[in-house]
Write a protein that holds these residues in place. Structure first.
Motif, PDB file in Angstrom:
ATOM      1  N   PRO A  59      -3.139  -7.809   1.890  1.00 60.21           N
ATOM      2  CA  PRO A  59      -4.333  -7.371   2.632  1.00 60.21           C
ATOM      3  C   PRO A  59      -5.446  -6.898   1.684  1.00 60.21           C
ATOM      4  CG  PRO A  59      -2.335  -6.380   3.525  1.00 60.21           C
ATOM      5  CD  PRO A  59      -1.943  -7.019   2.244  1.00 60.21           C
ATOM      6  N   SER A  61      -7.410  -4.530   2.142  1.00 56.97           N
ATOM      7  CA  SER A  61      -7.423  -3.071   2.111  1.00 56.97           C
ATOM      8  C   SER A  61      -6.472  -2.493   1.071  1.00 56.97           C
ATOM      9  CB  SER A  61      -7.049  -2.513   3.489  1.00 56.97           C
ATOM     10  OG  SER A  61      -5.747  -2.946   3.873  1.00 56.97           O
ATOM     11  N   CYS A  62      -5.576  -3.347   0.576  1.00 55.88           N
ATOM     12  CA  CYS A  62      -4.599  -2.899  -0.424  1.00 55.88           C
ATOM     13  C   CYS A  62      -4.787  -3.614  -1.760  1.00 55.88           C
ATOM     14  CB  CYS A  62      -3.180  -3.129   0.084  1.00 55.88           C
ATOM     15  SG  CYS A  62      -2.772  -2.223   1.591  1.00 55.88           S
ATOM     16  N   MET A 100       4.988  -4.886   3.579  1.00 58.29           N
ATOM     17  CA  MET A 100       4.016  -5.151   4.641  1.00 58.29           C
ATOM     18  C   MET A 100       4.665  -5.159   6.019  1.00 58.29           C
ATOM     19  SD  MET A 100       1.255  -7.891   3.115  1.00 58.29           S
ATOM     20  CE  MET A 100       2.423  -9.127   2.542  1.00 58.29           C
ATOM     21  N   THR A 104       4.453   1.918   6.465  1.00 56.04           N
ATOM     22  CA  THR A 104       3.292   2.450   7.168  1.00 56.04           C
ATOM     23  C   THR A 104       2.028   2.068   6.397  1.00 56.04           C
ATOM     24  OG1 THR A 104       3.328   4.537   5.937  1.00 56.04           O
ATOM     25  CG2 THR A 104       4.674   4.408   7.949  1.00 56.04           C
ATOM     26  N   SER A 105       0.883   2.287   7.001  1.00 57.22           N
ATOM     27  CA  SER A 105      -0.378   1.972   6.322  1.00 57.22           C
ATOM     28  C   SER A 105      -0.506   2.758   5.015  1.00 57.22           C
ATOM     29  CB  SER A 105      -1.568   2.295   7.240  1.00 57.22           C
ATOM     30  OG  SER A 105      -1.544   1.478   8.390  1.00 57.22           O
ATOM     31  N   ALA A 106      -0.114   4.014   5.045  1.00 61.58           N
ATOM     32  CA  ALA A 106      -0.194   4.842   3.836  1.00 61.58           C
ATOM     33  C   ALA A 106       0.737   4.317   2.757  1.00 61.58           C
ATOM     34  CB  ALA A 106       0.155   6.286   4.181  1.00 61.58           C
ATOM     35  N   GLN A 107       1.936   3.881   3.149  1.00 68.07           N
ATOM     36  CA  GLN A 107       2.880   3.355   2.175  1.00 68.07           C
ATOM     37  C   GLN A 107       2.385   2.033   1.592  1.00 68.07           C
ATOM     38  OE1 GLN A 107       6.351   3.399   4.762  1.00 68.07           O
ATOM     39  NE2 GLN A 107       7.206   5.168   3.665  1.00 68.07           N
ATOM     40  N   GLN A 108       1.800   1.194   2.427  1.00 67.59           N
ATOM     41  CA  GLN A 108       1.258  -0.067   1.934  1.00 67.59           C
ATOM     42  C   GLN A 108       0.136   0.186   0.930  1.00 67.59           C
ATOM     43  OE1 GLN A 108       0.297  -2.965   4.990  1.00 67.59           O
ATOM     44  NE2 GLN A 108       1.953  -2.247   6.303  1.00 67.59           N
ATOM     45  N   GLN A 109      -0.737   1.124   1.239  1.00 71.05           N
ATOM     46  CA  GLN A 109      -1.856   1.416   0.335  1.00 71.05           C
ATOM     47  C   GLN A 109      -1.379   2.073  -0.952  1.00 71.05           C
ATOM     48  OE1 GLN A 109      -4.641   3.663   2.676  1.00 71.05           O
ATOM     49  NE2 GLN A 109      -5.133   1.940   4.026  1.00 71.05           N
TER      50      GLN A 109
END
Length: 376
Positions: A59, A61-62, A100, A104-109
């Motif tokens: 993504p 975002s990442c 992915m 979670t979103s935080a873990q992915q980022q």
């Protein structure tokens, strides 16, 4: 589905092929096979910084480029064509997809930018000494609660597990069985209690390791105990990736066979003029082209997150496994005596074909899985 690649996708293929031909000639493959690490850090960095291959389908975002499994399949096909020795499959096709699918979103980022930049080599550890690829094969026990968990047990055949800085581990909570209680956990490669040992395998172009966990501290990825759906999807996506990689290898051995049949003269004639060789090449061509259709369609299904993905992933893995192994074996036969020698590259593709056939489950396993998934 568009059954033709776009101009941009073909340009991606051309760029990746030029890079692979330059950075992964046969001499370099043989050199890296004999190293413990199994890859060149400088080339790995170039792949990330100059071509952006590690970030291709991650993504935006990442730190990724936001492309799809179709573009990833093109890259893997070109890698399979030259037997690239690099931790790409383990990092991008296994670990990154697991993050992915489950994180979670935080873990992915937190985890994906390092993969995208090429700074982080990652691995997915799910296979155990029992050699099973389904949920019942996961027996490693996870104990704890909240963010404090420990893992104990052994993982086998972990691709690039001995060099990975980040390891995503599939384990289950005590007292659970089947698909219940399975979760993903993130472990540092140098975590206390973790012992990593490279394995001596037939195919040394893809390094594997044994990982022993003795009360290793781990952080849950997503919700503990609810990871089987994410793991199943990750394995389906990995099967699609592997099918596309196998297509590249199968096309390469077909090209090798046809070229040799044109130049090798026997009884005053090129051997390609003999009916037996013609039939071998024709059969290989049919199987390779059919495997392309299966692999490309599976890549499209993965890109669209289509409901057909579980079915076509098993179909592609089963067909491409058989096609690649048959093509690699026929390549040796067409080359005759020289095809059996260490000096000729035919055996490198034969070994990769066999290891890829078994990886993630062989053709028989996936045909049975396919039958179950369509309700037969």
């Amino acid at each position: 589905m568009n059954f033709a690649f776009s101009d941009e996708q073909e340009q991606l293929r051309e760029a990746v092929r030029r890079f692979m031909d330059t950075k992964s000639p046969e001499s370099e493959v043989r050199r890296l096979m004999d190293t413990t690490e199994g890859y060149d850090p400088a080339v790995w960095a170039q792949m990330a910084q100059e071509l952006g291959l590690q970030s291709l389908h991650l993504p935006e975002s990442c730190g990724g480029q936001g492309f799809t499994f179709v573009e990833l399949g093109i890259v893997l096909e070109e890698m399979g064509r030259v037997l690239l020795c690099a931790p790409y499959f383990s990092t991008v096709c296994l670990a990154a997809n697991a993050i992915m699918n489950a994180g979670t979103s935080a873990q992915q980022q937190a985890l994906l930018p390092g993969i995208a930049s090429g700074e982080t080599i990652a691995a997915l550890a799910f296979t155990e000494p029992n050699g099973r690829w389904d949920a019942s094969g996961i027996t490693m026990e996870a104990k704890g609660s909240g963010d404090a968990w420990t893992l104990s047990g052994t993982k086998m055949f972990v691709i690039d597990g001995h060099t990975a800085a980040t390891i995503v581990v599939a384990a289950r909570q005590a007292g659970t069985s089947g698909e219940d209680g399975i979760g993903f956990f993130v472990v540092d490669g140098d975590a206390p209690g973790l012992t990593r040992a490279p394995l001596a395998t037939m195919d040394q172009t893809r390094k594997q390791a044994r990982l022993d966990f003795d009360g290793v501290q781990a952080t849950p990825l997503g919700e503990p105990g609810q990871g089987w759906a994410a793991l199943s999807k990750t394995l389906d996506q990995a099967a699609v990736c592997l099918a596309n990689e196998m297509v590249g290898g199968a096309q390469r051995v077909l090209d090798m066979s046809v070229e040799y049949a044109k130049v090798r003269v026997q009884f005053g004639r090129p051997i390609g003029s003999f009916q037996a060789i013609k039939h071998k090449c024709a059969d290989m061509l049919l199987e390779v082209e059919s495997s392309k259709s299966a692999a490309y369609y599976a890549a499209w299904a993965a890109a669209e997150d289509n409901e057909e993905l579980p079915v076509v992933a098993s179909l592609a893995k089963a067909y491409c496994s058989d096609a690649y192994f048959h093509a690699a074996a026929e390549n040796i036969q067409i080359h005759g005596g020289i095809g059996f020698t260490w000096e000729h590259p035919a055996h490198l593709y034969f070994k990769r074909a066999k290891s890829s056939e078994i990886l993630l489950g062989d053709a028989t396993y996936h045909r049975e899985l396919l039958a179950q998934r369509i309700g037969i």
